[in-house]
Scaffold this motif. Structure first.
Motif, mmCIF file in Angstrom:
data_model
loop_
_atom_site.group_PDB
_atom_site.id
_atom_site.type_symbol
_atom_site.label_atom_id
_atom_site.label_comp_id
_atom_site.label_asym_id
_atom_site.label_seq_id
_atom_site.Cartn_x
_atom_site.Cartn_y
_atom_site.Cartn_z
ATOM 1 N N PHE A 1 19.646 10.155 -21.314
ATOM 2 C CA PHE A 1 19.786 9.493 -20.021
ATOM 3 C C PHE A 1 20.957 8.521 -19.991
ATOM 4 N N THR A 2 21.479 8.170 -21.149
ATOM 5 C CA THR A 2 22.683 7.337 -21.226
ATOM 6 C C THR A 2 23.918 8.178 -21.485
ATOM 7 N N LEU A 3 23.783 9.236 -22.254
ATOM 8 C CA LEU A 3 24.940 10.041 -22.654
ATOM 9 C C LEU A 3 25.627 10.717 -21.469
ATOM 10 N N VAL A 4 24.863 11.339 -20.586
ATOM 11 C CA VAL A 4 25.481 12.074 -19.482
ATOM 12 C C VAL A 4 26.219 11.144 -18.524
ATOM 13 N N PRO A 5 25.618 10.040 -18.033
ATOM 14 C CA PRO A 5 26.392 9.117 -17.189
ATOM 15 C C PRO A 5 27.597 8.530 -17.918
ATOM 16 N N TRP A 6 27.456 8.257 -19.208
ATOM 17 C CA TRP A 6 28.577 7.729 -19.986
ATOM 18 C C TRP A 6 29.744 8.712 -19.953
ATOM 19 N N MET A 7 29.471 9.969 -20.206
ATOM 20 C CA MET A 7 30.529 10.976 -20.217
ATOM 21 C C MET A 7 31.172 11.130 -18.844
ATOM 22 N N LEU A 8 30.378 11.042 -17.796
ATOM 23 C CA LEU A 8 30.921 11.192 -16.450
ATOM 24 C C LEU A 8 31.802 9.999 -16.079
ATOM 25 N N VAL A 9 31.413 8.812 -16.490
ATOM 26 C CA VAL A 9 32.237 7.627 -16.229
ATOM 27 C C VAL A 9 33.565 7.731 -16.960
ATOM 28 N N VAL A 10 33.546 8.199 -18.203
ATOM 29 C CA VAL A 10 34.786 8.371 -18.967
ATOM 30 C C VAL A 10 35.672 9.429 -18.310
ATOM 31 N N ALA A 11 35.076 10.529 -17.859
ATOM 32 C CA ALA A 11 35.849 11.571 -17.187
ATOM 33 C C ALA A 11 36.482 11.042 -15.907
ATOM 34 N N LEU A 12 35.743 10.238 -15.158
ATOM 35 C CA LEU A 12 36.274 9.647 -13.928
ATOM 36 C C LEU A 12 37.425 8.694 -14.230
ATOM 37 N N ALA A 13 37.299 7.928 -15.304
ATOM 38 C CA ALA A 13 38.370 7.010 -15.692
ATOM 39 C C ALA A 13 39.642 7.772 -16.058
ATOM 40 N N MET A 14 39.499 8.876 -16.739
ATOM 41 C CA MET A 14 40.659 9.680 -17.115
ATOM 42 C C MET A 14 41.354 10.251 -15.888
ATOM 43 N N ILE A 15 40.587 10.723 -14.914
ATOM 44 C CA ILE A 15 41.171 11.273 -13.687
ATOM 45 C C ILE A 15 41.914 10.193 -12.912
ATOM 46 N N LEU A 16 41.296 9.014 -12.777
ATOM 47 C CA LEU A 16 41.923 7.935 -12.013
ATOM 48 C C LEU A 16 43.189 7.416 -12.689
ATOM 49 N N LEU A 17 43.171 7.304 -14.011
ATOM 50 C CA LEU A 17 44.356 6.817 -14.713
ATOM 51 C C LEU A 17 45.484 7.840 -14.694
ATOM 52 N N ASN A 18 45.159 9.107 -14.755
ATOM 53 C CA ASN A 18 46.198 10.130 -14.615
ATOM 54 C C ASN A 18 46.812 10.104 -13.222
ATOM 55 N N LEU A 19 45.984 9.867 -12.214
ATOM 56 C CA LEU A 19 46.487 9.734 -10.849
ATOM 57 C C LEU A 19 47.379 8.502 -10.732
ATOM 58 N N LEU A 20 46.960 7.411 -11.359
ATOM 59 C CA LEU A 20 47.769 6.194 -11.351
ATOM 60 C C LEU A 20 49.104 6.420 -12.046
ATOM 61 N N ALA A 21 49.120 7.212 -13.105
ATOM 62 C CA ALA A 21 50.363 7.508 -13.817
ATOM 63 C C ALA A 21 51.330 8.279 -12.933
ATOM 64 N N ASP A 22 50.817 9.244 -12.163
ATOM 65 C CA ASP A 22 51.681 10.010 -11.265
ATOM 66 C C ASP A 22 52.285 9.113 -10.192
ATOM 67 N N VAL A 23 51.477 8.212 -9.653
ATOM 68 C CA VAL A 23 51.965 7.308 -8.620
ATOM 69 C C VAL A 23 53.006 6.345 -9.192
ATOM 70 N N ALA A 24 52.723 5.806 -10.387
ATOM 71 C CA ALA A 24 53.671 4.886 -11.013
ATOM 72 C C ALA A 24 54.989 5.574 -11.340
ATOM 73 N N TYR A 25 54.911 6.820 -11.762
ATOM 74 C CA TYR A 25 56.129 7.591 -12.074
ATOM 75 C C TYR A 25 56.998 7.729 -10.836
ATOM 76 N N ALA A 26 56.364 8.014 -9.700
ATOM 77 C CA ALA A 26 57.122 8.169 -8.458
ATOM 78 C C ALA A 26 57.712 6.838 -7.992
ATOM 79 N N LEU A 27 56.998 5.753 -8.200
ATOM 80 C CA LEU A 27 57.506 4.440 -7.785
ATOM 81 C C LEU A 27 58.678 4.006 -8.655
ATOM 82 N N LEU A 28 58.641 4.342 -9.941
ATOM 83 C CA LEU A 28 59.701 3.934 -10.854
ATOM 84 C C LEU A 28 60.935 4.833 -10.767
ATOM 85 N N ASP A 29 60.725 6.081 -10.399
ATOM 86 C CA ASP A 29 61.847 7.032 -10.313
ATOM 87 C C ASP A 29 61.939 7.562 -8.879
ATOM 88 N N PRO A 30 62.893 7.068 -8.095
ATOM 89 C CA PRO A 30 62.999 7.501 -6.685
ATOM 90 C C PRO A 30 63.280 9.003 -6.541
#
Length: 322
Positions: free
Chosen positions: A288-317
């Motif tokens: 009951f802890t493992l599955v939500p833990w894994m989903l939270v980690v997966a969500l964090a990875m998706i959001l940070l990858n999205l943030l990386a794409d946005v930051a790349y575009a902001l830094l390189d016109p």
């Protein structure tokens, strides 16, 4: 930009759905949620819990019931501690975010500084020295680095100078009865952050050096030199600015992996973060802890990858998000 963000977030929904189902199936196939209850040899209680948790249904039906509860905020109760899973993950996530935040901050600053020095003095003694140290940092496992740092920076000074307390602590993030951003906090934080920083700087400095060397060989740098632009200005305003964007992508992706990858560091320093929560839950078979833990980690990875794409575009016109 807003269209890109909306589209990427919509794409993430089916990805999370598929990932969560695979994780749910894998955890349920590996661990038995009623393992402790089976040992009590109480058939009536076992039947009640089986029906209550829906374990007498198919995996697909179980997943549907779990996802419905998860979306509504009912993440269940830990069979290991008896506490609410959201509170446990929230507390562990806050602790891990502190380690990642400080570690990434110092690692980026050091990696960029070392990369800038090595690239501007290629094949010099300093460049060879930092290259050798980087290879050593990459080769050394975190548990060994942590134990060496504890011995050299905490245990040895206390024994050598007869101190009542070590100069740096190596258990938890606060002493009993202490909280907040104070000297006690930073004395606890120093060693785990340093352990994390060693491996990050070792890899990021090599990437920073390679990216800077590529920028320094560009036509715009040769043009700037021909115009008589000072050397330090070429390095900082031209080469460094163009080499930072790729590094941001690498930093974001590595930071995402750290959300669930600090098991060794948190175990060595007895820090109740996400890594230690995963290890304790896995050893106890706390599904009951493992599955939500894994989903939270997966969500964090998706959001940070999205943030990386946005930051790349902001830094390189030159980069256009579509």
């Amino acid at each position: 930009m807003l269209t890109f963000l909306a589209r990427r977030l919509l794409y993430s929904v089916p990805v999370l759905a598929v990932a969560s189902f695979i994780l749910f199936w894998a955890v349920r196939a590996t661990f038995d949620p009623l393992a402790k209850l089976r040992q009590s040899q109480d058939p009536a209680a076992l039947a009640r819990e089986t029906a209550r948790l829906g374990l007498d249904r198919s995996v697909t039906e179980q997943y549907g019931l779990w996802m419905k509860a998860f979306v509504t905020g009912d993440w269940g109760t830990s069979t290991r501690t008896g506490g609410a899973v959201p509170g446990m993950i929230g507390s562990a996530l806050g602790t891990t975010l502190q380690l990642i935040g400080w570690g990434v901050l110092f690692a980026v600053l050091l990696a960029v500084a070392i990369g800038l020095y090595s690239a501007s003095r290629q094949y010099s003694l300093g460049d060879y020295t930092f290259t050798t140290l980087s290879y050593l940092g990459i080769a050394m496992p975190p548990f060994w680095v942590g134990l060496i740092l504890i011995q050299v920076l905490a245990v040895w000074p206390q024994q050598q100078f007869g101190l009542d307390q070590p100069p740096l602590y190596f258990v938890g993030l606060h002493s009993p009865g202490s909280s907040g951003l104070n000297l006690d906090y930073f004395r606890h934080l120093a060693l785990p952050v340093l352990t994390l920083t060693v491996s990050l700087v070792a890899s990021w400095s090599r990437f920073s050096r390679a990216s800077l060397l590529e920028s320094l060989s560009g036509d715009y740098v040769r043009t700037a030199r021909a115009k008589g632009v000072p050397r330090h200005r070429i390095l900082v305003r031209h080469a460094l600015r163009n080499s930072v964007a790729p590094l941001v992508t690498v930093v974001a992706m590595d930071a995402a992996l750290l959300f669930g990858g600090l098991v060794v560091t948190e175990q060595i320093y007895a820090i109740p973060g996400m890594g230690r929560l995963f290890l304790d839950s896995m050893l106890a078979g706390d599904v009951f802890t493992l599955v939500p833990w894994m989903l939270v980690v997966a969500l964090a990875m998706i959001l940070l990858n999205l943030l990386a794409d946005v930051a790349y575009a902001l830094l390189d016109p030159r980069v256009v998000l579509r």
